[in-house]
Motif scaffolding. Structure first.
Motif, PDB file in Angstrom:
ATOM      1  N   ALA A 288      11.082 -89.681   9.094  1.00 15.80           N
ATOM      2  CA  ALA A 288      10.675 -90.940   9.537  1.00 15.80           C
ATOM      3  C   ALA A 288      11.335 -91.530  10.832  1.00 15.80           C
ATOM      4  O   ALA A 288      10.560 -91.830  11.670  1.00 15.80           O
TER       5      ALA A 288
ATOM      6  N   SER B 208       7.882-101.493   2.140  1.00  9.70           N
ATOM      7  CA  SER B 208       8.365-100.222   1.772  1.00  9.70           C
ATOM      8  C   SER B 208       8.937-100.131   0.199  1.00  9.70           C
ATOM      9  O   SER B 208       9.025 -99.254  -0.438  1.00  9.70           O
TER      10      SER B 208
ATOM     11  N   ALA C 172       8.767 -91.461   1.273  1.00  9.65           N
ATOM     12  CA  ALA C 172       8.951 -91.161   2.745  1.00  9.65           C
ATOM     13  C   ALA C 172      10.310 -90.309   2.808  1.00  9.65           C
ATOM     14  O   ALA C 172      11.120 -90.273   1.895  1.00  9.65           O
ATOM     15  N   ASP C 173      10.078 -89.478   3.972  1.00  7.38           N
ATOM     16  CA  ASP C 173      11.258 -88.622   4.491  1.00  7.38           C
ATOM     17  C   ASP C 173      12.386 -89.549   5.423  1.00  7.38           C
ATOM     18  O   ASP C 173      11.542 -89.423   6.508  1.00  7.38           O
TER      19      ASP C 173
ATOM     20  N   ARG D  51       5.378 -96.442   6.229  1.00  4.57           N
ATOM     21  CA  ARG D  51       5.859 -97.802   6.065  1.00  4.57           C
ATOM     22  C   ARG D  51       7.314 -97.586   6.712  1.00  4.57           C
ATOM     23  O   ARG D  51       7.773 -98.675   7.386  1.00  4.57           O
ATOM     24  N   ARG D  52       8.140 -96.844   6.372  1.00  2.00           N
ATOM     25  CA  ARG D  52       9.381 -96.515   6.985  1.00  2.00           C
ATOM     26  C   ARG D  52       9.341 -95.986   8.416  1.00  2.00           C
ATOM     27  O   ARG D  52      10.271 -96.470   9.189  1.00  2.00           O
ATOM     28  N   VAL D  53       8.185 -95.241   8.824  1.00  2.00           N
ATOM     29  CA  VAL D  53       8.144 -95.019  10.233  1.00  2.00           C
ATOM     30  C   VAL D  53       8.086 -96.374  11.245  1.00  2.00           C
ATOM     31  O   VAL D  53       8.551 -96.652  11.879  1.00  2.00           O
TER      32      VAL D  53
ATOM     33  N   ARG E 230       0.378 -88.869   7.957  1.00  2.00           N
ATOM     34  CA  ARG E 230       1.558 -89.096   7.221  1.00  2.00           C
ATOM     35  C   ARG E 230       0.858 -89.942   5.921  1.00  2.00           C
ATOM     36  O   ARG E 230       0.246 -90.692   5.969  1.00  2.00           O
TER      37      ARG E 230
ATOM     38  N   PRO F 260       3.690 -94.384   2.272  1.00  2.00           N
ATOM     39  CA  PRO F 260       4.881 -94.608   1.722  1.00  2.00           C
ATOM     40  C   PRO F 260       5.911 -94.229   3.036  1.00  2.00           C
ATOM     41  O   PRO F 260       6.877 -95.150   3.433  1.00  2.00           O
ATOM     42  N   HIS F 261       5.538 -92.978   3.630  1.00  2.00           N
ATOM     43  CA  HIS F 261       6.267 -92.457   4.956  1.00  2.00           C
ATOM     44  C   HIS F 261       6.185 -93.394   5.935  1.00  2.00           C
ATOM     45  O   HIS F 261       6.948 -93.690   6.637  1.00  2.00           O
TER      46      HIS F 261
END
Length: 665
Positions: free
Chosen positions: A512, A340, A507-508, A547-549, A541, A544-545
């Protein structure tokens, strides 16, 4: 230090009894190999040294010489190596790596990158004692350049092990590494050597994190960009060992056994040297990365007493445990965190030809196809060395100047895979993708892997352009075609992806966390509900989002998302979700794996090979080449050269692929 080995002291140890048992197992005609391997693998190295002494005292003979006499082949190498102390075993490995005509650089890299200060100093002393030679002098005589300099630095065994970290020095080192490589033309290799060869493990881990913020890419990607050859491989090994020695060895073990033939020296060296240190961690990392147990890979790849001994050192089958290991989950969390944070600079292999003269190219192509016979070399040299937009200019010039359709002429003059490849290059990316989707669905069977690969890896813009091209070419919507050729949850996944409506942007973090919790909860639901929930998040999604999830998913479940998909899902649904996860983590690596599978084994999947080489040559084929080499220990260029020989009698198809590949690494 927590014991994470698989071999430990036998609590009821009696060296004299063991010495006698070994003597009896080798007495008379033949030897009791099972008794030997059972005894040797159930004693620690320190206890084996006591057995050697007791054997000489009791029978006046050298145990190692007797074992060499009685045993043969790989089994003998393994048992005899187990009887040496770790320092003398390392010394012998280095001596064997540098003696004779060639040098085994991979052995040098593995040993030198992974040993701590004490192990390094013990090895230096053992080398002097065993061979009456200076190890540093032998390495200097057999290596060169920056590779040699880094080996000499590591050999000193003076890496900082204080554990004290200076935050200001961390930031300075990160900046210095950036200034020495990515920030300038050329590379200051001495700076890389000084920092990576001397700073403490804890310090360097923090430097790597700081570096990613400065450079917007990982230190590994910078090393791949800035360094080359054995020096690049050594520095990557050092970085991998700083991050996780067990993961480094898991990769080495996998490479030693995959493909045709086994690198037995590597396999023996690692299984022996890590059996009393961190074999349990290596097993966990192996299972995390390759979705199979080390035990089962050894079992499938080796045989006889050699196999039984290796399995004893391995210590158990993790696939039987069924659950994910906490230590491996921690590594998975860190891997997603790195993914990320890293911004990879995508690099093509085909770039615009300077000073394009579309009219001249059009005339040259006509000349290559006019009259008796075809000048394939001339066609290849033009088509493979122009970008797609330049090829479209050439198509237009061909029609304007000559009143002919270039595509029809190429189809009539070329044949088989060369024709498919050249035509693929001449189509626009959208038209090519549309054609590949059509090919994947026409005829008796459906090529689900192709459908997945294209829809998972294309951007919204590319998918919408492909939809329009499909409608224009086949007078039917791509969505309708998918619905008629696939079914169930798999069909719904593809329909979701073909909308070209995936969210875009960063990402949020709060969302996430919520998404990760929803995925974690879905793992306890019925199969249909689980797949629908995964689809609602994985197909919509942004990367980038996601990856955080996936990073937070590890925190909630103590499991990696890949492992859950492999374990809980099946068939095309599993393959689709797994492809999304792999693309989110590292898309060039995903394509490298697809290329490897397209060429390995009996026969080449030329359609997949052409599809990837054409579609990625102006996007990220250079990155794919780097990932291919790191994962498979062979360059993509070399692999294409070898694997496309059969069936390509003229070599024109292979030549075009190699031109798209762009060179050796």
């Amino acid at each position: 230090m927590v014991f994470r080995g698989t071999i430990s002291d036998d609590p009821d140890f009696d060296p004299s009894t063991d010495a006698e048992a070994l003597y009896n197992s080798m007495k008379g005609i033949g030897s009791d190999k099972e008794a030997i391997l059972d005894l040797v693998t159930s004693r620690s190295n320190a206890q084996r040294q006591e057995i050697i002494t007791a054997y000489k005292c009791s029978f006046g003979k050298d145990l190692i010489e007797d074992l060499k006499y009685e045993l043969t082949g790989k089994f003998e190498r393994l048992i005899v190596s187990l009887m040496r102390t770790p320092a003398y075993h390392d010394a012998k490995e280095i001596h064997d790596a540098v003696k004779g005509a060639g040098t085994n650089e991979r052995c040098l890299i593995e040993v030198m990158a992974s040993r701590n200060n004490r192990q390094m100093c013990d090895m230096v002393a053992a080398y002097k004692d065993a061979y009456d030679r200076d190890i540093e002098e032998d390495i200097i005589a057999d290596t060169s350049g920056h590779f040699k300099k880094m080996l000499v630095v590591l050999l000193q065994g003076t890496r900082d092990e204080s554990g004290v970290v200076d935050a200001d020095l961390v930031e300075q080192d990160a900046q210095d590494l950036y200034d020495a490589g990515e920030a300038q033309w050329g590379t200051d290799e001495a700076k890389f050597i000084m920092i990576l060869g001397n700073r403490s493990v804890t310090h360097l881990r923090m430097v790597f994190d700081a570096y990613e913020k400065v450079a917007e890419m990982s230190i590994e990607d910078s090393i791949k960009n800035e360094l080359s050859g054995d020096f690049e491989r050594l520095m990557l090994a050092v970085v991998q060992c700083i991050r996780s020695v067990p993961m480094f060895y898991a990769r080495r073990l996998y490479k030693s056994m995959k493909g045709l033939g086994t690198a037995d020296n590597t396999l023996i060296r690692i299984m022996i040297s890590r059996s009393e240190i961190d074999m349990l961690d290596i097993r966990e990392c192996f299972r995390l990365r390759y979705e199979m147990s080390l035990y089962n890979m050894i079992k499938d790849d080796t045989s006889g007493d050699y196999k039984r001994t290796l399995l004893k050192l391995c210590g158990g089958d993790d696939d039987l445990a069924g659950e994910f290991f906490p230590e491996a989950a921690q590594i998975a969390y860190k891997m997603w965190e790195l993914s990320s944070m890293t911004k990879v600079q995508l690099r093509p292999t085909v770039r615009p030809a300077p000073n394009l003269d579309a009219a001249a190219d059009a005339q040259a192509l006509r000349k290559a196809m006019k009259g008796f016979g075809t000048d394939e070399d001339a066609i290849i040299d033009i088509v493979a060395q122009r970008t797609n937009s330049q090829r479209q200019e050439i198509r237009q010039a061909f029609k304007s100047l000559l009143g002919r359709d270039l595509m029809k002429d190429l189809k009539s003059e070329l044949s088989k895979n060369l024709e498919r490849l050249i035509i693929g290059l001449m189509l626009t990316p959208a038209a090519f993708d549309a054609k590949m989707m059509r090919k994947a669905m026409e005829g008796a069977g459906t090529d689900e892997h192709s459908l997945i690969e294209i829809l998972v890896t294309r951007s919204n813009e590319e998918i919408l352009a492909m939809n329009a091209a499909y409608q224009d070419a086949y007078k039917k919507s791509l969505e309708e075609a998918i619905q008629s050729e696939t079914s169930g949850h798999f069909c719904r996944i593809l329909v979701s992806l073909v909308q070209g409506a995936r969210e875009e942007g960063p990402a949020d973090v709060e969302r996430a966390n919520a998404d990760a919790q929803e995925l974690a909860d879905a793992c306890n639901a019925e199969s249909d509900d689980m797949e629908m929930k995964f689809m609602s998040i994985l197909c919509t999604r942004s990367f980038p989002h996601l990856r955080r999830v996936f990073q937070e998913f590890v925190r909630y479940t103590n499991k990696d998302i890949e492992q859950i998909i492999k374990k809980e899902m099946s068939g095309d649904v599993k393959n689709a979700f797994y492809a999304i996860v792999c693309s989110v983590k590292n898309q060039p690596s995903y394509f490298a794996d697809r290329l490897y599978k397209a060429m390995k084994g009996l026969g080449t999947d030329d359609r997949a090979l052409i599809r990837i080489m054409v579609s990625r040559s102006e996007v990220d084929l250079f990155n794919i080449r780097k990932e291919f080499k790191e994962t498979h220990d062979v360059t993509l260029h070399e692999f294409i050269q070898v694997e496309t020989m059969i069936g390509d009698t003229s070599g024109d198809y292979r030549k075009t692929l190699l031109m798209l590949c762009g060179g050796e690494d």
